[in-house]
Design an enzyme around this catalytic site. Structure first.
Site, PDB file in Angstrom:
ATOM      1  N   ASP A   1       0.901  -1.158  -0.184  1.00 35.49           N
ATOM      2  CA  ASP A   1       0.041  -0.134  -0.105  1.00 35.49           C
ATOM      3  C   ASP A   1       0.679   1.336  -0.162  1.00 35.49           C
ATOM      4  O   ASP A   1       0.313   2.278   0.010  1.00 35.49           O
ATOM      5  CB  ASP A   1      -0.896  -0.095   1.200  1.00 35.49           C
ATOM      6  CG  ASP A   1      -1.878  -1.023   0.982  1.00 35.49           C
ATOM      7  OD1 ASP A   1      -2.244  -1.509  -0.050  1.00 35.49           O
ATOM      8  OD2 ASP A   1      -2.585  -1.391   1.965  1.00 35.49           O
TER       9      ASP A   1
ATOM     10  N   ARG B   1      -2.439   1.271  -9.980  1.00 33.70           N
ATOM     11  CA  ARG B   1      -1.556   2.058  -9.399  1.00 33.70           C
ATOM     12  C   ARG B   1      -0.191   2.503  -9.841  1.00 33.70           C
ATOM     13  O   ARG B   1       0.282   3.648  -9.832  1.00 33.70           O
ATOM     14  CB  ARG B   1      -1.317   1.692  -7.893  1.00 33.70           C
ATOM     15  CG  ARG B   1      -2.448   2.093  -7.039  1.00 33.70           C
ATOM     16  CD  ARG B   1      -2.440   1.798  -5.619  1.00 33.70           C
ATOM     17  NE  ARG B   1      -3.692   2.274  -4.776  1.00 33.70           N
ATOM     18  CZ  ARG B   1      -3.862   1.858  -3.582  1.00 33.70           C
ATOM     19  NH1 ARG B   1      -3.117   0.776  -2.991  1.00 33.70           N
ATOM     20  NH2 ARG B   1      -5.003   2.146  -3.049  1.00 33.70           N
TER      21      ARG B   1
END
Ligand code: S3P
Length: 430
Positions: free
Chosen positions: A317, A348
């Site tokens: 993350d 991402r």
């Protein structure tokens, strides 16, 4: 909502980041399976864990919130959930939909789970396959790839399952289904992912055998014990301010009571190998987790590094903020083995490559990661969050070291995990 960020002179002060998101989800779900009253202090009142809380309510669990925002869950035991009257909306939350699917695979009724536009594009085959092997009837859209998911559970059998990717959500879904299965369930991960599920289930009296990356669970012979938990604060939220304090000149930030579970803190190991000025103090145990305070100072002279292999799930993350830090490190930073980043709240890898390029960063997209050449002076411009909370926060930190103004489009998605993010940013700049 858009946010304008200007170049900062310093970040100074002390913050207490929001409560841990992963632990908040698990606390409310697992307490719902226990027999008796559990009390949850310092729950993360943000959109993602609220999706889990509402889901458990819709399964008939009695959950109250007192005037100091503690949650009291009146668990009625493993067999007490009831068929929901409606489709369960998991919002943006992968943890809600995947962990809940594991629980619902063990229930003898029909449930339908869906979510927002982002969640409805996230891969579900990774849980559907093992849960089907255990005996659940489970289907989802686009040949079992995407939500909505339909589950008719019950009568599960234990399996031995080797996970193709390291994922705490998949591991947890299988372990939770294992609570309801006949016989032993074994899961093996290629690398160790976050272990909050294992820690919490153990504290509730579940018999778990853990060796290296293999976990075995047997259905409990007794009801699960309720618990009182005071949730520590979220390392992944703290990470944005760790990054900010490293990069903005004249900074010194203290971050309090952060969960330092080593399955979560690969980012600290990488930063220290880059030469960042970070110290940890006041280490203690809280809710079965290691907790501590972090002090971070401006860190000039950072060096580029290669990040790959077993550490990836331990910093998964933190990828967006790590990319921002790499823009200020001398030499090449390479992040590899991180293909699963393409299946998060947004892709991402693509998001960071596209948006940091707009800010003038020499960043190259790899199939399973990125290559960033630093150091480079960022220029403020308009960038997009992809409605992904961690992209919005990482780009906001980039804005603090960019020349001129940076506009973050759709920045209100920080509500998913860190509703006070922008007020913290303001406080530290005063
Ligand atoms: C989470 C696990 C990770 C992480 C996510 C939260 C959890 O996802 O990225 O933000 O709470 O179990 P994966 O299991 O998909 O890697």
């Amino acid at each position: 909502m858009n946010r304008i960020i200007e170049e900062a002179n310093s970040l100074k002060g002390e913050i207490t980041p929001p409560p841990d998101k992963s632990i908040s989800h698990r606390a409310v779900m697992f307490a719902s399976l226990a027999k008796g009253e559990s009390r949850i202090k310092n729950f993360l009142w943000a959109k993602d864990p609220i999706s889990s809380l509402n889901a458990m309510k819709s399964l008939g669990v009695k959950i109250e919130v007192n005037d100091i925002k503690e949650i009291i869950v009146n668990g009625q035991g493993l067999q007490s959930l009831r068929e929901p009257d409606d489709v369960i909306d998991c919002g943006n939350s992968g943890t809600t939909i995947r962990l809940l699917s594991g629980i619902l695979a063990g229930q003898p009724f029909l449930s339908v789970l869906t979510g927002d536009e982002s969640l409805r594009q996230r891969p579900m085959k990774r849980i559907i396959e093992p849960l089907r092997q255990m005996g659940a009837e489970i289907y989802s859209r686009a040949e079992n790839r995407f939500p909505p998911i339909v589950i008719k559970g019950g009568k599960l059998k234990g399996i031995s399952y080797e996970m193709p990717i390291a994922s705490a959500q998949v591991k947890s879904a299988i372990l939770l289904a294992g609570l309801f299965a006949k016989g032993e369930t074994t899961v093996k991960e290629p690398h160790k992912s976050r272990d909050h599920t294992e820690k919490m289930l153990k504290s509730m009296g579940v018999d778990l055998y853990i060796k290296n990356n293999t976990i075995k669970i047997s259905p409990p012979s007794q009801e699960l014990k309720p618990f009182d938990i005071n949730i520590p604060n979220d390392f992944s939220s703290a990470a944005f301010f760790i990054g900010g304090a490293c990069l903005v000149p004249n900074s010194e930030v203290i971050i309090k009571n952060v969960c330092l579970n080593e399955t979560r803190t690969g980012f600290l190991e990488v930063l220290s190998s880059m030469g960042a000025k970070i110290e940890i103090f006041n280490l203690k145990e809280k809710a079965g987790e290691t907790v501590g305070d972090i002090i971070v100072k401006s860190s000039s002279g950072l060096k580029g590094v290669t990040v790959q292999g077993e550490i990836i799930p331990r910093l998964i993350d933190e990828f967006p903020i790590l990319c921002v830090i790499a823009t200020q490190a001398d030499g090449l930073t390479i992040i590899k083995d991180a293909k699963d980043l393409r299946a998060k709240e947004s892709d991402r890898i693509k998001a960071m490559v596209t948006e940091l390029s707009k800010m003038g960063v020499p960043i190259k997209e790899l199939e399973e990661g990125v290559e960033i050449k630093g150091p480079c002076k960022l220029k403020g411009t308009e960038v997009y969050s992809y409605k992904d909370h961690r992209i919005a926060m990482a780009l906001s930190i980039a804005g603090l070291i960019a020349e001129g103004k940076t506009t973050i489009k759709d920045a209100d998605c920080v509500d998913i995990s860190f509703p006070e993010f922008y007020s913290f940013l303001e406080i530290l700049q005063k």
